[in-house]
Scaffold this motif. Structure first.
Motif, PDB file in Angstrom:
ATOM      1  N   LEU A 113       0.830  -1.208   0.000  1.00 44.21           N
ATOM      2  CA  LEU A 113       0.000   0.000   0.000  1.00 44.21           C
ATOM      3  C   LEU A 113       0.864   1.257   0.000  1.00 44.21           C
ATOM      4  N   ALA A 114       1.993   1.192   0.673  1.00 49.37           N
ATOM      5  CA  ALA A 114       2.889   2.345   0.731  1.00 49.37           C
ATOM      6  C   ALA A 114       3.546   2.627  -0.608  1.00 49.37           C
ATOM      7  N   ALA A 115       3.538   1.657  -1.512  1.00 46.70           N
ATOM      8  CA  ALA A 115       4.156   1.859  -2.826  1.00 46.70           C
ATOM      9  C   ALA A 115       3.236   2.607  -3.787  1.00 46.70           C
ATOM     10  N   ILE A 116       1.970   2.814  -3.411  1.00 46.03           N
ATOM     11  CA  ILE A 116       0.996   3.413  -4.329  1.00 46.03           C
ATOM     12  C   ILE A 116       1.216   4.905  -4.559  1.00 46.03           C
ATOM     13  N   PRO A 117       1.330   5.746  -3.506  1.00 46.11           N
ATOM     14  CA  PRO A 117       1.457   7.196  -3.730  1.00 46.11           C
ATOM     15  C   PRO A 117       2.683   7.555  -4.562  1.00 46.11           C
ATOM     16  N   ARG A 118       2.566   8.635  -5.317  1.00 46.96           N
ATOM     17  CA  ARG A 118       3.665   9.076  -6.181  1.00 46.96           C
ATOM     18  C   ARG A 118       4.344  10.348  -5.686  1.00 46.96           C
ATOM     19  N   ALA A 150       1.639   5.386   7.868  1.00 52.68           N
ATOM     20  CA  ALA A 150       2.444   6.608   7.755  1.00 52.68           C
ATOM     21  C   ALA A 150       3.924   6.300   7.933  1.00 52.68           C
ATOM     22  N   ARG A 151       4.260   5.410   8.869  1.00 51.53           N
ATOM     23  CA  ARG A 151       5.663   5.024   9.063  1.00 51.53           C
ATOM     24  C   ARG A 151       6.219   4.334   7.817  1.00 51.53           C
ATOM     25  N   ALA A 152       5.397   3.474   7.206  1.00 48.37           N
ATOM     26  CA  ALA A 152       5.853   2.779   6.000  1.00 48.37           C
ATOM     27  C   ALA A 152       6.103   3.766   4.864  1.00 48.37           C
ATOM     28  N   LEU A 153       5.213   4.743   4.721  1.00 44.29           N
ATOM     29  CA  LEU A 153       5.402   5.761   3.691  1.00 44.29           C
ATOM     30  C   LEU A 153       6.650   6.600   3.968  1.00 44.29           C
ATOM     31  N   ALA A 154       6.910   6.837   5.249  1.00 45.71           N
ATOM     32  CA  ALA A 154       8.060   7.668   5.616  1.00 45.71           C
ATOM     33  C   ALA A 154       9.383   7.015   5.238  1.00 45.71           C
ATOM     34  N   ARG A 155       9.383   5.706   5.052  1.00 44.66           N
ATOM     35  CA  ARG A 155      10.616   5.016   4.654  1.00 44.66           C
ATOM     36  C   ARG A 155      10.969   5.277   3.198  1.00 44.66           C
ATOM     37  N   ARG A 156       9.995   5.750   2.430  1.00 48.06           N
ATOM     38  CA  ARG A 156      10.257   6.030   1.016  1.00 48.06           C
ATOM     39  C   ARG A 156      10.918   7.407   0.876  1.00 48.06           C
ATOM     40  N   GLU A 157      12.210   7.435   0.740  1.00 48.95           N
ATOM     41  CA  GLU A 157      12.934   8.701   0.657  1.00 48.95           C
ATOM     42  C   GLU A 157      12.588   9.468  -0.610  1.00 48.95           C
ATOM     43  N   ASP A 158      12.113   8.746  -1.659  1.00 49.25           N
ATOM     44  CA  ASP A 158      11.777   9.426  -2.910  1.00 49.25           C
ATOM     45  C   ASP A 158      10.555  10.325  -2.760  1.00 49.25           C
ATOM     46  N   LEU A 159       9.695  10.077  -1.759  1.00 47.58           N
ATOM     47  CA  LEU A 159       8.486  10.883  -1.590  1.00 47.58           C
ATOM     48  C   LEU A 159       8.766  12.219  -0.927  1.00 47.58           C
ATOM     49  N   ARG A 160       9.737  12.245  -0.031  1.00 51.05           N
ATOM     50  CA  ARG A 160       9.978  13.401   0.850  1.00 51.05           C
ATOM     51  C   ARG A 160       8.646  13.895   1.437  1.00 51.05           C
ATOM     52  N   MET A 161       7.971  12.982   2.111  1.00 49.79           N
ATOM     53  CA  MET A 161       6.679  13.271   2.743  1.00 49.79           C
ATOM     54  C   MET A 161       6.885  13.958   4.085  1.00 49.79           C
ATOM     55  N   SER A 233      -5.875  18.156   4.002  1.00 47.42           N
ATOM     56  CA  SER A 233      -4.622  17.412   4.198  1.00 47.42           C
ATOM     57  C   SER A 233      -3.711  17.548   2.987  1.00 47.42           C
ATOM     58  N   LEU A 234      -4.283  17.430   1.809  1.00 46.88           N
ATOM     59  CA  LEU A 234      -3.493  17.528   0.570  1.00 46.88           C
ATOM     60  C   LEU A 234      -2.922  18.925   0.395  1.00 46.88           C
ATOM     61  N   TRP A 235      -3.762  19.934   0.548  1.00 45.72           N
ATOM     62  CA  TRP A 235      -3.349  21.304   0.238  1.00 45.72           C
ATOM     63  C   TRP A 235      -2.506  21.945   1.334  1.00 45.72           C
ATOM     64  N   SER A 236      -2.540  21.388   2.536  1.00 49.26           N
ATOM     65  CA  SER A 236      -1.749  21.975   3.622  1.00 49.26           C
ATOM     66  C   SER A 236      -0.423  21.253   3.834  1.00 49.26           C
ATOM     67  N   ALA A 237      -0.263  20.074   3.244  1.00 51.44           N
ATOM     68  CA  ALA A 237       0.972  19.306   3.460  1.00 51.44           C
ATOM     69  C   ALA A 237       2.157  20.016   2.807  1.00 51.44           C
ATOM     70  N   PRO A 238       3.191  20.330   3.554  1.00 56.33           N
ATOM     71  CA  PRO A 238       4.378  20.960   2.956  1.00 56.33           C
ATOM     72  C   PRO A 238       5.058  20.017   1.973  1.00 56.33           C
ATOM     73  N   LYS A 239       5.724  20.585   1.018  1.00 53.38           N
ATOM     74  CA  LYS A 239       6.448  19.770   0.047  1.00 53.38           C
ATOM     75  C   LYS A 239       7.816  20.384  -0.198  1.00 53.38           C
ATOM     76  N   GLY A 240       8.680  19.603  -0.853  1.00 53.95           N
ATOM     77  CA  GLY A 240      10.013  20.099  -1.181  1.00 53.95           C
ATOM     78  C   GLY A 240      10.813  20.441   0.057  1.00 53.95           C
ATOM     79  N   GLN A 241      11.432  21.598   0.029  1.00 54.23           N
ATOM     80  CA  GLN A 241      12.296  22.010   1.136  1.00 54.23           C
ATOM     81  C   GLN A 241      11.523  22.326   2.409  1.00 54.23           C
ATOM     82  N   HIS A 242      10.224  22.564   2.266  1.00 53.69           N
ATOM     83  CA  HIS A 242       9.417  22.866   3.451  1.00 53.69           C
ATOM     84  C   HIS A 242       9.061  21.614   4.228  1.00 53.69           C
ATOM     85  N   ALA A 243       9.086  20.461   3.579  1.00 53.20           N
ATOM     86  CA  ALA A 243       8.683  19.219   4.234  1.00 53.20           C
ATOM     87  C   ALA A 243       9.751  18.756   5.217  1.00 53.20           C
TER      88      ALA A 243
END
Length: 493
Positions: A113-118, A150-161, A233-243
């Protein structure tokens, strides 16, 4: 955090010239989320301090109401251990959920399931959706599964979640929708005459699910909250250098199974049962045998909503999936630190509830006085909004769905009868408003925070943003949708 605290208000041309990572690169909701988080990281107290301050506020309020310091002190001590059973149940929610999710089969499912988000933002959206949908069936499953996802997704360094935003999203099941679903304590109590105290039954009669959580108005409200919460959740989540990733926050994501014995190491005879599945099979046969009887003799949704049933089921599943007691115990040992906040802080909430309800002056407790004040200023048109506000305010100090309903229902539902408000909708007014204070009260956050290895201050900035939107939205829907219902006299069993 300097880039997140930079003051806004620059003209458009100037903001376009700001360097990457500045406030000009992010949207309004992200900017608000980051600023609320920066404030929370600086000013929001530790969850234990939060609960202790609430004790102080309620104690002072009780004395203003006329209670003596001696009476308040006695209520504090009497109530301190009143939640001890619930405390143990909540600790086992975290332990059982963790044991299941870290078993090899469940870990593989979560990894898929953690592999789904891009993207990091879409990952936060997935966490929010899963949390709220699961909470409609069982809040305990939602709390632990969402945290581990959330922990599983956090292991994906490519997401920078952003790990803080993901943690807040994982909590939305408890902060937005759980009380509108099958695990609603108030709806469960009202639908089961055997569980209702006579003081409530004589006023409301039996109110089936078809008149509470399965009303089309209630389903619409749940759907709107899910859609709006995911969007925020989508629009407030920081991305890039802010994450800020889990690694940035110094959170260890090691959920590895216990190490195998070194090659050539000879097991001791005393370790035979630790390494053998024999005891696992015996315990699971007994446990699942009891569960089968529970589900055969009760409504399945009622059975699974009981914390004892839920915990036994998850412990047995976790034991079976780990196969050998040695592996199961290693998983439980890793889960135990996540229960520290629950064990040390829940007694304070028990004391708060006792002070508010057990220090009457002239037969009127602090809780009674607050309730009567709100009832006195409501009418048929304003009942939903006034009662919603009251439930949210009291829920901030007594965050207990079923227990608080038993305290409030007699006068709230009597007021609904007197004003001829649809009784099932009155229950849903309580349910929808009950979830609002959860968004900033650490009470229900504690098991999730333990699994995520975060502090309340890390996620409360994003949950506070949800609260700002949810509060007027929920109160409006309670009023507007309530107008489509007509009063039906109570049905006595």
């Amino acid at each position: 955090m300097s880039s997140t605290t930079k003051s806004g208000g620059l003209p458009a041309r100037q903001s376009e010239q700001q360097p990457p990572g500045s406030d000009g690169d992010i949207g309004l909701l992200t900017r608000l989320g980051l600023r609320f988080t920066a404030w929370a990281e600086k000013w929001f107290p530790d969850a234990f301090v939060f609960a202790a301050l609430a004790v102080a506020v309620v104690s002072i309020a009780a004395m203003i109401n006329g209670s003596s310091p001696v009476a308040v002190s006695k209520a504090f001590g009497d109530g301190f251990w009143s939640l001890i059973v619930f405390t143990m149940q909540m600790a086992l929610v975290a332990i059982g959920g963790y044991a299941v999710a870290t078993s090899p089969p469940a870990a593989r499912l979560i990894a898929r399931l953690a592999a789904i988000p891009r993207t990091g933002r879409s990952a936060v959206g997935y966490v929010a959706a899963i949390s709220m949908i699961l909470s409609l069936f069982n809040w305990g499953v939602s709390l632990i599964f969402s945290a581990l996802y959330a922990r599983a997704l956090a292991r994906r360094e490519d997401l920078r979640m952003d790990y803080r935003a993901a943690g807040a999203a994982a909590y939305l099941g408890l902060g937005a929708t759980w009380a509108l679903g099958i695990s609603s304590s108030a709806a469960q109590l009202q639908a089961n005459p055997g569980s209702l105290p006579k003081s409530i039954l004589d006023i409301t009669g039996v109110i089936p699910f078809s008149e509470t959580i399965f009303l089309w108005q209630s389903l619409v409200m749940a759907l709107v909250l899910i859609v709006v919460s995911i969007a925020i959740s989508l629009w407030s989540a920081p991305k890039g250098q802010h994450a800020k990733t889990a690694q940035d926050l110094g959170v260890s994501l090691d959920d590895a199974p216990p190490a195998a014995a070194e090659p050539g190491a000879k097991p001791r005879p005393g370790e035979f049962f630790e390494r053998s599945p024999l005891l696992t099979l015996l315990l699971c046969a007994l446990g699942f045998g009891w569960l089968v009887q529970e589900f055969m003799t009760k409504n399945p949704m009622v059975a699974i909503s009981g914390l004892n049933t839920y915990n036994l089921m998850f412990l047995m599943i976790g034991l079976l999936l780990h196969w050998r007691p040695r592996n199961f115990l290693a998983s439980v040992a890793k889960a135990v630190p996540s229960t520290v906040g629950v064990i040390i802080q829940f007694p304070l909430y028990g004391a708060i509830a006792s002070i508010m309800t057990s220090t009457p002056v002239g037969g009127v407790s602090l809780s009674d006085r607050i309730a009567h004040l709100f009832v006195s200023i409501s009418n048929t048109e304003t009942f939903a909004v006034v009662m919603g506000a009251y439930s949210a305010i009291l829920g901030f100090f007594i965050p207990s769905g079923g227990g608080k309903w038993i305290i409030e229902a007699p006068y709230v539902m009597q007021a609904a009868n007197d004003l001829q408000v649809h009784l099932g909708w009155a229950v849903q007014v309580y349910n929808a408003a009950e979830a609002l204070p959860n968004l900033i009260n650490p009470f229900w956050m504690l098991p999730l925070l333990g699994v995520l290895c975060l502090k309340a201050r890390d996620i409360v900035g994003f949950t506070f943003l949800q609260l700002i939107v949810h509060t007027p939205l929920v109160l409006f829907m309670l009023w507007f949708l309530g107008r489509t219902l007509t009063y039906v006299p109570p049905v006595m069993p």
